[in-house]
Design an enzyme around this catalytic site. Structure first.
Site, PDB file in Angstrom:
ATOM      1  N   ASN A 269       0.201   6.465   7.077  1.00  0.00           N
ATOM      2  CA  ASN A 269       0.292   5.399   6.075  1.00  0.00           C
ATOM      3  C   ASN A 269      -1.107   5.033   5.584  1.00  0.00           C
ATOM      4  OD1 ASN A 269       3.091   4.981   6.011  1.00  0.00           O
ATOM      5  ND2 ASN A 269       3.046   3.555   7.736  1.00  0.00           N
TER       6      ASN A 269
ATOM      7  N   HIS B 286      10.766   5.587   2.342  1.00  0.00           N
ATOM      8  CA  HIS B 286       9.743   6.295   1.552  1.00  0.00           C
ATOM      9  C   HIS B 286      10.375   7.154   0.449  1.00  0.00           C
ATOM     10  CE1 HIS B 286       6.255   5.429   4.263  1.00  0.00           C
ATOM     11  NE2 HIS B 286       7.225   5.328   5.167  1.00  0.00           N
TER      12      HIS B 286
HETATM   13  C1  HEM Z   1      10.122   5.600  15.264  1.00  0.00           C
HETATM   14  C2  HEM Z   1       9.515   5.389  14.110  1.00  0.00           C
HETATM   15  C3  HEM Z   1       9.852   6.095  12.835  1.00  0.00           C
HETATM   16  C4  HEM Z   1      10.963   6.782  12.468  1.00  0.00           C
HETATM   17  C5  HEM Z   1      12.221   7.031  13.287  1.00  0.00           C
HETATM   18  C6  HEM Z   1      10.743   7.262  11.121  1.00  0.00           C
HETATM   19  C7  HEM Z   1      11.648   7.983  10.381  1.00  0.00           C
HETATM   20  C8  HEM Z   1      11.447   8.446   9.100  1.00  0.00           C
HETATM   21  C9  HEM Z   1      12.405   9.189   8.327  1.00  0.00           C
HETATM   22  C10 HEM Z   1      13.792   9.587   8.799  1.00  0.00           C
HETATM   23  C11 HEM Z   1      11.837   9.487   7.146  1.00  0.00           C
HETATM   24  C12 HEM Z   1      12.463  10.251   5.982  1.00  0.00           C
HETATM   25  C13 HEM Z   1      12.091  11.719   6.111  1.00  0.00           C
HETATM   26  C14 HEM Z   1      12.705  12.571   5.034  1.00  0.00           C
HETATM   27  O1  HEM Z   1      13.875  12.375   4.701  1.00  0.00           O
HETATM   28  O2  HEM Z   1      11.993  13.488   4.541  1.00  0.00           O
HETATM   29  C15 HEM Z   1      10.506   8.934   7.154  1.00  0.00           C
HETATM   30  C16 HEM Z   1       9.596   9.070   6.153  1.00  0.00           C
HETATM   31  C17 HEM Z   1       8.280   8.721   6.268  1.00  0.00           C
HETATM   32  N1  HEM Z   1       7.688   8.037   7.312  1.00  0.00           N
HETATM   33 FE1  HEM Z   1       8.600   7.442   8.982  1.00  0.00          FE
HETATM   34  N2  HEM Z   1       9.509   6.858  10.703  1.00  0.00           N
HETATM   35  C18 HEM Z   1       8.929   6.144  11.719  1.00  0.00           C
HETATM   36  C19 HEM Z   1       7.680   5.582  11.719  1.00  0.00           C
HETATM   37  C20 HEM Z   1       6.704   5.870  10.801  1.00  0.00           C
HETATM   38  C21 HEM Z   1       5.317   5.553  10.964  1.00  0.00           C
HETATM   39  C22 HEM Z   1       4.725   4.854  12.168  1.00  0.00           C
HETATM   40  C23 HEM Z   1       4.674   6.048   9.869  1.00  0.00           C
HETATM   41  C24 HEM Z   1       3.228   6.030   9.528  1.00  0.00           C
HETATM   42  C25 HEM Z   1       2.276   5.817  10.400  1.00  0.00           C
HETATM   43  C26 HEM Z   1       5.677   6.659   9.018  1.00  0.00           C
HETATM   44  C27 HEM Z   1       5.409   7.284   7.825  1.00  0.00           C
HETATM   45  C28 HEM Z   1       6.356   7.910   7.047  1.00  0.00           C
HETATM   46  C29 HEM Z   1       6.054   8.531   5.784  1.00  0.00           C
HETATM   47  C30 HEM Z   1       4.700   8.616   5.118  1.00  0.00           C
HETATM   48  C31 HEM Z   1       7.259   9.047   5.297  1.00  0.00           C
HETATM   49  C32 HEM Z   1       7.459   9.786   3.981  1.00  0.00           C
HETATM   50  C33 HEM Z   1       7.134  11.256   4.168  1.00  0.00           C
HETATM   51  C34 HEM Z   1       7.254  11.974   2.853  1.00  0.00           C
HETATM   52  O3  HEM Z   1       6.423  11.705   1.971  1.00  0.00           O
HETATM   53  O4  HEM Z   1       8.176  12.790   2.722  1.00  0.00           O
HETATM   54  N3  HEM Z   1       6.886   6.533   9.606  1.00  0.00           N
HETATM   55  N4  HEM Z   1      10.291   8.282   8.345  1.00  0.00           N
END
Ligand code: HEM
Length: 501
Positions: free
Chosen positions: A126, A54
């Site tokens: 999402n 993202h």
């Molecule tokens: C075990 C599953 C998941 C892991 C380990 C994970 C991990 C991460 C990590 C490490 C980031 C970067 C955060 C940052 O540096 O600020 C991220 C961003 C993001 N993830 Fe996940 N994620 C997972 C599943 C999901 C799911 C299921 C969704 C949505 C339903 C999701 C939505 C997002 C979104 C929207 C961002 C961006 C947030 C922003 O705008 O700063 N992720 N995720």
């Protein structure tokens, strides 16, 4: 002319910001030109790690207004009738890097930070109600398939379809991704979903399960692959332009906020596990309830400070809103704050965009960039318990006990799971044209992958619906013929004409 004087970061006036200090007009430079050293040193530190996923995003501030009444389910102040809460929304693509084009076929992140009177509540979802995997063990592998191949440094359709075809739980999300909704024109025209099951807790300390939905009031708008290719040829920032300019001109996007509520006792009553992120709760079982409106109405003043440095985390909950046993959610409670400490630094929660708008009292001390001093209200209260009037725990925030049955075991998350039924229901909702676009989008995405991987994926499509498999297979054959006739045409051209074409 401005009357503001240029200074160093230490506040001293800068006498000349155009000409470096040199021993004669031809140089060399003097070490004592501190302003020049400072300017160059700052430039070296202007980048921070981009988000591992993202990375490319767009954001704006706004308001959540609650008009419905779900006070019998939750004591959360931000969800009480009439409550208005300041919020920040950051949407994003998943796979692209910071400079990626906006008009890409990809899931859109929909991350919201609500600055409530009881602490920050983050809903990091999402534009889809489901996800590709249901066990967090699979997440890093899945993301590797979406990012660049270690040798070619290019995206790899083979890796994507290899992983998906070996992970049938991904079918639901893959079908949404390859449908019209997989390539939205911008973020004003998408829905947002909390996606996971969360819990609500009321004033009597009773729990229900909940899903959050944000339904666009602008309607849905999408591009075909061809339209998106044209857009990217003209601008890589189509979503940023759309969001920024609409808010600047006062055309504020809005979303209807809805919840689905499931009594705690309903767990185990359905063929689907309500904590499985690859499943939706059918609206027939749990009808969505309107609870309010979310509006975006203010652009950030500084993109880096307020959007790049924004730190969203599913671990941020407030009294009245809490977690569920969903394994993916449980893992995310760890991942995000850990990512922020790496990406932004130990005290990222104190950056203005992340700082709660309610009083904060904690005993964490020191570390890089502690610019906030003692958070306990007393210099003698720097440990707990203490006799110096430091902050103490608040038992009213205790949640009701969570009944758990089962032995600690590495349960196979695929055992007894029907990965096809809800995808069939979704497929049946598509009209003829939507299905045709779905087939072509998949064929284009699959183009060039090894046959055995394509066949494994086609077998999954067949289990969803024979028409699904037949449609994709025909689209693939059509592409093969089109590519072959294009290759023949190129070969038949007189020498030199190909270059001129
Ligand atoms: C075990 C599953 C998941 C892991 C380990 C994970 C991990 C991460 C990590 C490490 C980031 C970067 C955060 C940052 O540096 O600020 C991220 C961003 C993001 N993830 Fe996940 N994620 C997972 C599943 C999901 C799911 C299921 C969704 C949505 C339903 C999701 C939505 C997002 C979104 C929207 C961002 C961006 C947030 C922003 O705008 O700063 N992720 N995720």
């Amino acid at each position: 002319m401005t009357d503001k004087k240029l200074t160093t970061t230490a506040g001293a006036p800068v006498a000349d910001n155009q000409n470096s200090l040199s021993a004669g007009p031809r140089g060399p430079l003097l070490m004592q030109d501190y302003q020049l050293l400072e300017k160059l040193a700052h430039q070296n530190r202007e980048r921070i790690p981009e988000r591992t996923v993202h990375a490319k995003g767009w954001g704006a501030f706004g308001t959540l207004t609650i008009t419905g009444d779900i006070s019998k389910f939750t004591k959360a102040a931000a969800l009480q009738p009439g409550a208005k809460t300041e919020m920040l929304l950051r949407c994003s693509t998943v796979a692209g890097e910071l400079g990626a084009a906006d008009a890409e076929r990809d899931v859109r992140g929909f991350a919201i930070k609500f600055y409530t009177t009881e602490g920050n509540w983050d809903l990091v979802g999402n534009n889809t109600p489901v996800f590709f995997v249901r066990d967090p063990y699979k997440f890093p592998d899945f993301i590797h398939t979406q990012k660049r191949h270690p040798k070619t440094n290019m995206r790899s359709p083979t890796a994507m379809w290899d992983f998906w075809s070996l992970s049938p739980e991904s079918l639901h999300q893959v079908t949404i991704l390859m449908s019209d909704r997989g390539l939205p024109t911008d973020i004003r025209h998408i829905n947002g979903y909390g996606s996971h099951t969360y819990s609500l807790i009321n004033a009597k300390n009773e729990r229900v399960w909940v899903k959050f939905h944000f339904k666009t009031m602008q309607g849905h708008k999408h591009w075909t692959n061809k339209e998106a290719a044209d857009i990217v040829g003209h601008t890589r920032e189509s979503t940023q332009e759309d969001l920024f300019t609409s808010i600047e001109k006062g055309d504020f996007p809005k979303w209807k906020v809805q919840v689905q509520i499931m009594p705690e006792a309903d767990v185990g009553k359905h063929w689907y596990n309500p904590f499985d992120l690859t499943k939706v709760w059918p609206h027939g079982d749990y009808p969505p309830i309107d609870i309010g409106v979310m509006e975006l109405n203010r652009n950030p003043e500084n993109y880096f400070a307020e959007i790049e440095q924004a730190a969203f985390s599913p671990s941020n909950i407030v009294p009245g809103i809490s977690f569920s046993p969903d394994k993916m959610l449980q893992a995310r409670i760890f991942s995000y704050a850990d990512a922020h400490r790496y990406r932004l630094g130990t005290h990222y929660e104190h950056l203005p965009v992340n700082a709660p708008k309610c009083p904060v009292h904690h005993y964490h001390k020191d570390g890089p960039m502690n610019f906030f001093g003692q958070q306990t209200g007393s210099t003698d209260a720097y440990y707990e318990p203490n006799s110096f009037n430091g902050p103490v725990e608040d038992k009213s925030a205790l949640e009701p006990p969570l009944a758990i049955s089962g032995d600690a075991e590495r349960y196979n998350h695929r055992d007894g799971n029907d990965d096809y039924r809800q995808v069939t229901a979704l497929f049946n909702l598509f009209d003829k044209d939507q299905k045709a676009r779905l087939f072509t989008n998949i064929a284009e995405a699959m183009w060039g992958i090894p046959d055995f991987i394509a066949e494994r994926q086609l077998a999954h499509f067949k289990k969803v619906h024979p028409e699904y498999e037949a449609g994709v297979r025909t689209a693939l054959e059509h592409m093969t013929r089109a590519k072959a006739s294009e290759a023949t045409r190129q070969q038949k051209m007189p020498q030199g004409a190909q270059a001129a074409e």
